[in-house]
Design a protein around this motif. Structure first.
Motif, PDB file in Angstrom:
ATOM      1  N   ARG A 106       0.835  -1.204   0.000  1.00  0.00           N
ATOM      2  CA  ARG A 106       0.000   0.000   0.000  1.00  0.00           C
ATOM      3  C   ARG A 106       0.867   1.250   0.000  1.00  0.00           C
ATOM      4  NH1 ARG A 106       0.214   1.339   5.374  1.00  0.00           N
ATOM      5  NH2 ARG A 106       0.487  -0.409   6.820  1.00  0.00           N
ATOM      6  N   TYR A 107       0.217   2.332  -0.433  1.00  0.00           N
ATOM      7  CA  TYR A 107       0.911   3.599  -0.608  1.00  0.00           C
ATOM      8  C   TYR A 107       0.236   4.734   0.168  1.00  0.00           C
ATOM      9  CZ  TYR A 107       3.079   0.918  -4.277  1.00  0.00           C
ATOM     10  OH  TYR A 107       3.762  -0.073  -4.967  1.00  0.00           O
ATOM     11  N   ALA A 108      -0.522   4.352   1.186  1.00  0.00           N
ATOM     12  CA  ALA A 108      -1.166   5.340   2.050  1.00  0.00           C
ATOM     13  C   ALA A 108      -1.177   4.804   3.470  1.00  0.00           C
ATOM     14  CB  ALA A 108      -2.584   5.644   1.574  1.00  0.00           C
ATOM     15  N   PHE A 109      -1.356   5.710   4.414  1.00  0.00           N
ATOM     16  CA  PHE A 109      -1.344   5.366   5.831  1.00  0.00           C
ATOM     17  C   PHE A 109      -2.553   5.994   6.507  1.00  0.00           C
ATOM     18  CE2 PHE A 109       2.876   5.374   4.130  1.00  0.00           C
ATOM     19  CZ  PHE A 109       3.475   4.231   4.651  1.00  0.00           C
ATOM     20  N   ALA A 110      -2.884   5.498   7.687  1.00  0.00           N
ATOM     21  CA  ALA A 110      -4.014   6.026   8.445  1.00  0.00           C
ATOM     22  C   ALA A 110      -3.527   7.076   9.431  1.00  0.00           C
ATOM     23  CB  ALA A 110      -4.734   4.893   9.181  1.00  0.00           C
ATOM     24  N   ASP A 111      -4.357   8.079   9.632  1.00  0.00           N
ATOM     25  CA  ASP A 111      -4.073   9.088  10.644  1.00  0.00           C
ATOM     26  C   ASP A 111      -4.446   8.511  12.007  1.00  0.00           C
ATOM     27  OD1 ASP A 111      -3.166  11.538  11.480  1.00  0.00           O
ATOM     28  OD2 ASP A 111      -5.093  12.546  11.242  1.00  0.00           O
ATOM     29  N   GLY A 112      -3.695   8.884  13.044  1.00  0.00           N
ATOM     30  CA  GLY A 112      -3.948   8.342  14.365  1.00  0.00           C
ATOM     31  C   GLY A 112      -4.066   9.412  15.425  1.00  0.00           C
ATOM     32  N   THR A 113      -4.240   8.976  16.665  1.00  0.00           N
ATOM     33  CA  THR A 113      -4.277   9.875  17.814  1.00  0.00           C
ATOM     34  C   THR A 113      -3.331   9.325  18.866  1.00  0.00           C
ATOM     35  OG1 THR A 113      -6.020   8.751  19.069  1.00  0.00           O
ATOM     36  CG2 THR A 113      -6.726  10.271  17.324  1.00  0.00           C
ATOM     37  N   PHE A 114      -3.165  10.072  19.928  1.00  0.00           N
ATOM     38  CA  PHE A 114      -2.286   9.615  21.003  1.00  0.00           C
ATOM     39  C   PHE A 114      -2.845   8.371  21.692  1.00  0.00           C
ATOM     40  CE2 PHE A 114      -0.664  13.873  20.390  1.00  0.00           C
ATOM     41  CZ  PHE A 114       0.686  13.719  20.615  1.00  0.00           C
ATOM     42  N   ARG A 171       3.155  22.577  29.843  1.00  0.00           N
ATOM     43  CA  ARG A 171       4.433  22.369  29.148  1.00  0.00           C
ATOM     44  C   ARG A 171       4.955  20.960  29.406  1.00  0.00           C
ATOM     45  NH1 ARG A 171       8.434  26.848  30.366  1.00  0.00           N
ATOM     46  NH2 ARG A 171       7.502  27.842  28.530  1.00  0.00           N
ATOM     47  N   HIS A 172       4.871  20.512  30.636  1.00  0.00           N
ATOM     48  CA  HIS A 172       5.323  19.158  30.974  1.00  0.00           C
ATOM     49  C   HIS A 172       4.491  18.125  30.208  1.00  0.00           C
ATOM     50  CE1 HIS A 172       6.789  15.750  33.317  1.00  0.00           C
ATOM     51  NE2 HIS A 172       5.529  15.389  33.476  1.00  0.00           N
ATOM     52  N   LEU A 173       3.162  18.341  30.135  1.00  0.00           N
ATOM     53  CA  LEU A 173       2.297  17.406  29.423  1.00  0.00           C
ATOM     54  C   LEU A 173       2.660  17.357  27.939  1.00  0.00           C
ATOM     55  CD1 LEU A 173      -0.172  15.561  29.187  1.00  0.00           C
ATOM     56  CD2 LEU A 173      -1.595  17.620  28.974  1.00  0.00           C
ATOM     57  N   LEU A 174       2.891  18.515  27.345  1.00  0.00           N
ATOM     58  CA  LEU A 174       3.241  18.567  25.923  1.00  0.00           C
ATOM     59  C   LEU A 174       4.519  17.790  25.649  1.00  0.00           C
ATOM     60  CD1 LEU A 174       2.962  19.657  23.039  1.00  0.00           C
ATOM     61  CD2 LEU A 174       4.110  21.750  23.807  1.00  0.00           C
ATOM     62  N   HIS A 175       5.557  18.044  26.431  1.00  0.00           N
ATOM     63  CA  HIS A 175       6.834  17.358  26.214  1.00  0.00           C
ATOM     64  C   HIS A 175       6.688  15.860  26.450  1.00  0.00           C
ATOM     65  CE1 HIS A 175       9.882  20.711  25.835  1.00  0.00           C
ATOM     66  NE2 HIS A 175       8.767  21.369  26.101  1.00  0.00           N
ATOM     67  N   ALA A 176       5.904  15.480  27.450  1.00  0.00           N
ATOM     68  CA  ALA A 176       5.728  14.061  27.752  1.00  0.00           C
ATOM     69  C   ALA A 176       4.985  13.352  26.616  1.00  0.00           C
ATOM     70  CB  ALA A 176       4.965  13.900  29.063  1.00  0.00           C
ATOM     71  N   ALA A 221       9.862  23.806  20.573  1.00  0.00           N
ATOM     72  CA  ALA A 221      10.750  23.452  21.685  1.00  0.00           C
ATOM     73  C   ALA A 221      10.480  22.039  22.185  1.00  0.00           C
ATOM     74  CB  ALA A 221      10.581  24.459  22.826  1.00  0.00           C
ATOM     75  N   ALA A 222       9.238  21.570  22.032  1.00  0.00           N
ATOM     76  CA  ALA A 222       8.891  20.219  22.480  1.00  0.00           C
ATOM     77  C   ALA A 222       9.278  19.157  21.454  1.00  0.00           C
ATOM     78  CB  ALA A 222       7.395  20.136  22.767  1.00  0.00           C
ATOM     79  N   GLY A 223       9.701  19.592  20.254  1.00  0.00           N
ATOM     80  CA  GLY A 223      10.086  18.632  19.221  1.00  0.00           C
ATOM     81  C   GLY A 223       8.931  18.113  18.402  1.00  0.00           C
ATOM     82  N   VAL A 224       7.824  18.872  18.343  1.00  0.00           N
ATOM     83  CA  VAL A 224       6.683  18.460  17.526  1.00  0.00           C
ATOM     84  C   VAL A 224       7.123  18.411  16.067  1.00  0.00           C
ATOM     85  CG1 VAL A 224       4.386  19.128  16.717  1.00  0.00           C
ATOM     86  CG2 VAL A 224       4.966  19.326  19.143  1.00  0.00           C
ATOM     87  N   ASP A 225       6.844  17.311  15.406  1.00  0.00           N
ATOM     88  CA  ASP A 225       7.321  17.105  14.040  1.00  0.00           C
ATOM     89  C   ASP A 225       6.555  17.927  13.014  1.00  0.00           C
ATOM     90  OD1 ASP A 225       9.120  14.539  14.526  1.00  0.00           O
ATOM     91  OD2 ASP A 225       7.226  14.219  15.580  1.00  0.00           O
ATOM     92  N   VAL A 226       5.250  18.091  13.224  1.00  0.00           N
ATOM     93  CA  VAL A 226       4.395  18.742  12.239  1.00  0.00           C
ATOM     94  C   VAL A 226       3.518  19.773  12.947  1.00  0.00           C
ATOM     95  CG1 VAL A 226       2.642  18.404  10.465  1.00  0.00           C
ATOM     96  CG2 VAL A 226       4.362  16.631  10.866  1.00  0.00           C
ATOM     97  N   ILE A 227       3.701  21.043  12.585  1.00  0.00           N
ATOM     98  CA  ILE A 227       2.889  22.124  13.128  1.00  0.00           C
ATOM     99  C   ILE A 227       1.938  22.560  12.026  1.00  0.00           C
ATOM    100  CG2 ILE A 227       2.904  24.420  14.157  1.00  0.00           C
ATOM    101  CD1 ILE A 227       5.767  23.890  15.064  1.00  0.00           C
ATOM    102  N   ALA A 228       0.641  22.304  12.217  1.00  0.00           N
ATOM    103  CA  ALA A 228      -0.357  22.556  11.180  1.00  0.00           C
ATOM    104  C   ALA A 228      -1.134  23.822  11.509  1.00  0.00           C
ATOM    105  CB  ALA A 228      -1.308  21.366  11.060  1.00  0.00           C
ATOM    106  N   ASP A 229      -1.216  24.726  10.536  1.00  0.00           N
ATOM    107  CA  ASP A 229      -1.907  25.990  10.767  1.00  0.00           C
ATOM    108  C   ASP A 229      -2.416  26.545   9.444  1.00  0.00           C
ATOM    109  OD1 ASP A 229      -2.549  28.767  11.679  1.00  0.00           O
ATOM    110  OD2 ASP A 229      -1.494  28.127  13.483  1.00  0.00           O
ATOM    111  N   ALA A 230      -3.510  27.307   9.519  1.00  0.00           N
ATOM    112  CA  ALA A 230      -4.041  27.960   8.333  1.00  0.00           C
ATOM    113  C   ALA A 230      -3.269  29.223   7.984  1.00  0.00           C
ATOM    114  CB  ALA A 230      -5.520  28.291   8.543  1.00  0.00           C
ATOM    115  N   ASP A 231      -2.547  29.775   8.945  1.00  0.00           N
ATOM    116  CA  ASP A 231      -1.735  30.981   8.703  1.00  0.00           C
ATOM    117  C   ASP A 231      -0.415  30.561   8.071  1.00  0.00           C
ATOM    118  OD1 ASP A 231      -0.442  33.392   8.694  1.00  0.00           O
ATOM    119  OD2 ASP A 231      -0.447  33.668  10.876  1.00  0.00           O
ATOM    120  N   GLN A 232      -0.465  30.266   6.786  1.00  0.00           N
ATOM    121  CA  GLN A 232       0.704  29.716   6.108  1.00  0.00           C
ATOM    122  C   GLN A 232       1.878  30.693   6.094  1.00  0.00           C
ATOM    123  OE1 GLN A 232      -0.136  27.958   2.249  1.00  0.00           O
ATOM    124  NE2 GLN A 232      -2.264  27.604   2.823  1.00  0.00           N
TER     125      GLN A 232
END
Length: 322
Positions: A181-189, A226-231, A265-276
């Motif tokens: 396959r050439y697609a993947f499913a979106d997930g949650t925590f 902040r602790h929750l985000l990093h964790a 700062a937390a190392g989030v891989d993908v920051i999604a926003d409409a304000d391109q």
């Protein structure tokens, strides 16, 4: 007379020079920016052709809403599906043509895949219609297989573009039943650590910011949030996933920058926003410090989940993270 002719020629030369300078300025302004691995664009149904701006700004991903139409084709834009306003014509074809023309990359400095999130929307949620639409999309992706991240027999091979599907309730069953396959499913925590949603099926966990956080960027973030985000980010990376946050607060630009900075700062891989434009400008000035590529969990005996890439020409040198 001679002096008049000389003055006229000098004036024309000046005008020509100014026009040339203006042309160069336009060319520079339109030149694609450096690739921003954490940048991800969100667009609404009103946007018909979002890809050019996303690529010009160097953003490394796009979430595009689509609706199934006649014969399973996926359409973009508001109102009744219109000929020519298809995902294939407006996004897939130009995206893959660009990568093909650049030897398997969207730009010279690409190091992680471009993440294309295809979000199924619209009132038609009939299971047969969605299944037909997915099969159409699957065939369109297979036409560009060498440029795509893929999973074959539980083995992950990253490419220039990673396609993630959301909005179909049974998408995991559809994808999980495909040997290649050439697609993947979106997930949650909530998928972290679950055997039913391995990283080879759900490589990215996505969540709306306000599901777990109340901070809107106007005041300093609390130590607890902040602790929750990093964790959360650390847990996802340890489970072999990348992290995408969307639905960020829509306040003043200053507050938005504060939120983007905390995510970076937390190392989030993908920051999604409409304000391109604002997001791209922020990420150019404050690049996300990317952690080491996520480690996929060791496979149990009898299963192959080790995604050691096996590049084949002209496969791009793209990072393992998808």
């Amino acid at each position: 007379m001679t002096n008049d002719v000389a003055a006229l020629l000098g004036g024309l030369a000046g005008v020509t020079g100014a026009a040339g300078a203006a042309t160069v300025g336009v060319a520079v302004a339109r030149r694609p920016r450096a690739y921003l691995p954490a940048g991800h664009a969100l667009v609404g149904n009103q946007v018909i052709d979002p890809l050019p701006d996303v690529l010009r700004r160097g953003l490394a991903g796009l979430t595009v809403p689509v609706r199934p139409g006649p014969h399973g084709e996926l359409f973009m834009g508001p109102g009744t599906p219109q000929p020519g306003r298809t995902l294939r014509r407006l996004v897939l074809s130009p995206l893959f043509a660009r990568a093909q023309a650049r030897g398997g990359r969207l730009c010279r400095d690409q190091r992680v895949p471009f993440r294309l999130v295809v979000e199924f929307t619209g009132p038609n949620r009939d299971a047969d219609t969605l299944l037909r639409a997915y099969r159409m999309l699957d065939q369109q992706l297979r036409d560009h297989a060498p440029l795509l991240s893929r999973c074959v027999d539980g083995r992950l091979d990253p490419g220039a573009v990673t396609v993630v599907i959301t909005g179909i309730v049974d998408v995991r069953e559809l994808l999980g039943g495909q040997r290649r396959r050439y697609a993947f499913a979106d997930g949650t925590f909530d998928d972290l650590g679950t055997a039913s949603a391995p990283p080879t099926l759900v490589p990215m966990v996505s969540e709306a910011w306000n599901r777990r956080f109340g901070w809107d960027g106007r005041e300093p973030i609390s130590a607890e949030e902040r602790h929750l985000l990093h964790a959360m980010v650390r847990a996802a990376h340890e489970d072999g996933r990348t992290v995408r946050f969307s639905g960020l607060p829509e306040g003043a630009r200053r507050a938005r920058r504060a939120v983007w900075a905390e995510l970076g700062a937390a190392g989030v891989d993908v920051i999604a926003d409409a304000d391109q434009a604002g997001l791209a400008r922020h990420l150019r000035r404050h690049p996300v410090t990317r952690p080491a590529p996520p480690r996929l969990p060791s496979a149990p005996v009898g299963r192959r989940l080790t995604p050691t890439p096996r590049p084949t020409a002209p496969r791009p040198d793209i990072a393992q993270t998808v």
